[in-house]
Design an enzyme around this catalytic site. Structure first.
Site, PDB file in Angstrom:
ATOM      1  N   SER A 275       0.850  -1.184   0.000  1.00 18.26           N
ATOM      2  CA  SER A 275       0.000   0.000   0.000  1.00 18.26           C
ATOM      3  C   SER A 275       0.890   1.240   0.000  1.00 18.26           C
ATOM      4  O   SER A 275       2.018   1.197   0.507  1.00 18.26           O
ATOM      5  CB  SER A 275      -0.891   0.006   1.248  1.00 18.26           C
ATOM      6  OG  SER A 275      -1.512   1.261   1.437  1.00 18.26           O
TER       7      SER A 275
ATOM      8  N   TYR B 167      -2.072  -0.793  10.184  1.00 19.15           N
ATOM      9  CA  TYR B 167      -2.186  -1.359   8.837  1.00 19.15           C
ATOM     10  C   TYR B 167      -1.008  -0.903   7.991  1.00 19.15           C
ATOM     11  O   TYR B 167      -0.347  -1.699   7.317  1.00 19.15           O
ATOM     12  CB  TYR B 167      -3.511  -0.913   8.218  1.00 19.15           C
ATOM     13  CG  TYR B 167      -3.670  -1.255   6.758  1.00 19.15           C
ATOM     14  CD1 TYR B 167      -4.091  -2.519   6.368  1.00 19.15           C
ATOM     15  CD2 TYR B 167      -3.422  -0.302   5.768  1.00 19.15           C
ATOM     16  CE1 TYR B 167      -4.257  -2.834   5.018  1.00 19.15           C
ATOM     17  CE2 TYR B 167      -3.586  -0.606   4.429  1.00 19.15           C
ATOM     18  CZ  TYR B 167      -4.004  -1.866   4.059  1.00 19.15           C
ATOM     19  OH  TYR B 167      -4.155  -2.177   2.738  1.00 19.15           O
TER      20      TYR B 167
END
Length: 257
Positions: A148, A162
């Site tokens: 990401s 995350y």
């Protein structure tokens, strides 16, 4: 994605496993690799999702095997590999896409069970799956992790942990690239925000959505097709001299120098 002449056949005769691949980015990747000729092995925690995804891919004349696999379940991971080998006899591509955000808290307010879960699903399960798959990887095989853009600057708040796990995947990419070279290449795709069921809590809120859109140079969110195209490139022989690298697919969102 339409089955058109614009898509090549770089994966003819190859077998690709894609985790968490019945919806969103994972499904987009499975569809792209399948349209390029791969036999794709898709998986999800729920049988219904597997069945629906298999039906969609078969309608596109894609060779597909669908299995239930929660990546944190050791027996289901082993079954994923065993069933793949039983049907196809080899593994050419592994795309590790599974991820979770089990807590809505900042890091220091996250309970231990949630820390364990996010680490297990986002990082540990990828390693354990590859331990099971590694004996069957062909010469010239390719592994792609889905990270990401938050890996480069984990945001404060509920996405912080995350982001930290996604940062770990950048290091894992480099470490495994060195460990598996020259037999297997290992690379990573770092998607920007893509509207999917996974990100609905962001994209469905107009205020939050606009905040996330502001720094994107292309002035739009990414699509599953964008992520699938980058993944297909890294997994293909077109990238045969690329390993240990991360491609940011974020529309110009700030990520790194």
């Amino acid at each position: 994605m339409e089955k058109t002449s614009k898509i090549g056949r770089r994966f003819e005769g190859k077998v690709a496993i894609i985790t968490a691949s019945t919806q969103g980015i994972g499904f987009g990747i499975a569809q792209r690799l399948g349209l390029e000729g791969a036999s794709v092995v898709i998986s999800s925690r729920r049988q219904r999702n597997v069945d629906e995804a298999v039906k969609k891919l078969k309608e596109l004349e894609i060779e597909v095997l669908g299995l239930v696999c929660h990546v944190s379940n050791a027996q289901q991971r082993k079954n994923l590999i065993e069933q793949t080998i039983q049907k196809y006899g080899k593994i050419d591509v592994v795309v590790s896409n599974a991820a979770a955000i089990p807590s809505g808290n900042a890091i220091l307010q996250t309970q231990e069970f949630a820390l364990d879960k996010i680490w297990e699903i986002n990082v540990k399960s990828s390693i354990l799956l590859l331990q099971d798959a590694s004996p069957y990887l062909t010469k010239g095989s390719s592994i792609v992790f889905i990270s990401s853009t938050s890996a480069f600057q984990p945001p404060a708040g509920f996405l912080a942990m995350y982001g930290v796990t996604k940062t770990t995947l950048l290091g894992l990419t480099k470490a495994l690239a060195a460990e598996l070279a020259p037999h297997t290449r290992v690379n990573c795709v770092a998607p920007g925000l893509v509207p999917t069921q996974f990100t609905e809590y962001i994209t469905s809120n107009e205020t939050i959505r606009k905040e996330f859109e502001k720094p994107i140079l292309m002035k739009r969110f990414g699509t599953t097709e964008d992520m699938a195209a980058a993944t297909a490139y890294l997994a293909s022989d077109d990238a045969s001299y690329i390993t240990g690298e991360t491609i940011v697919v974020g529309g110009g969102v700030p990520s790194r120098l």
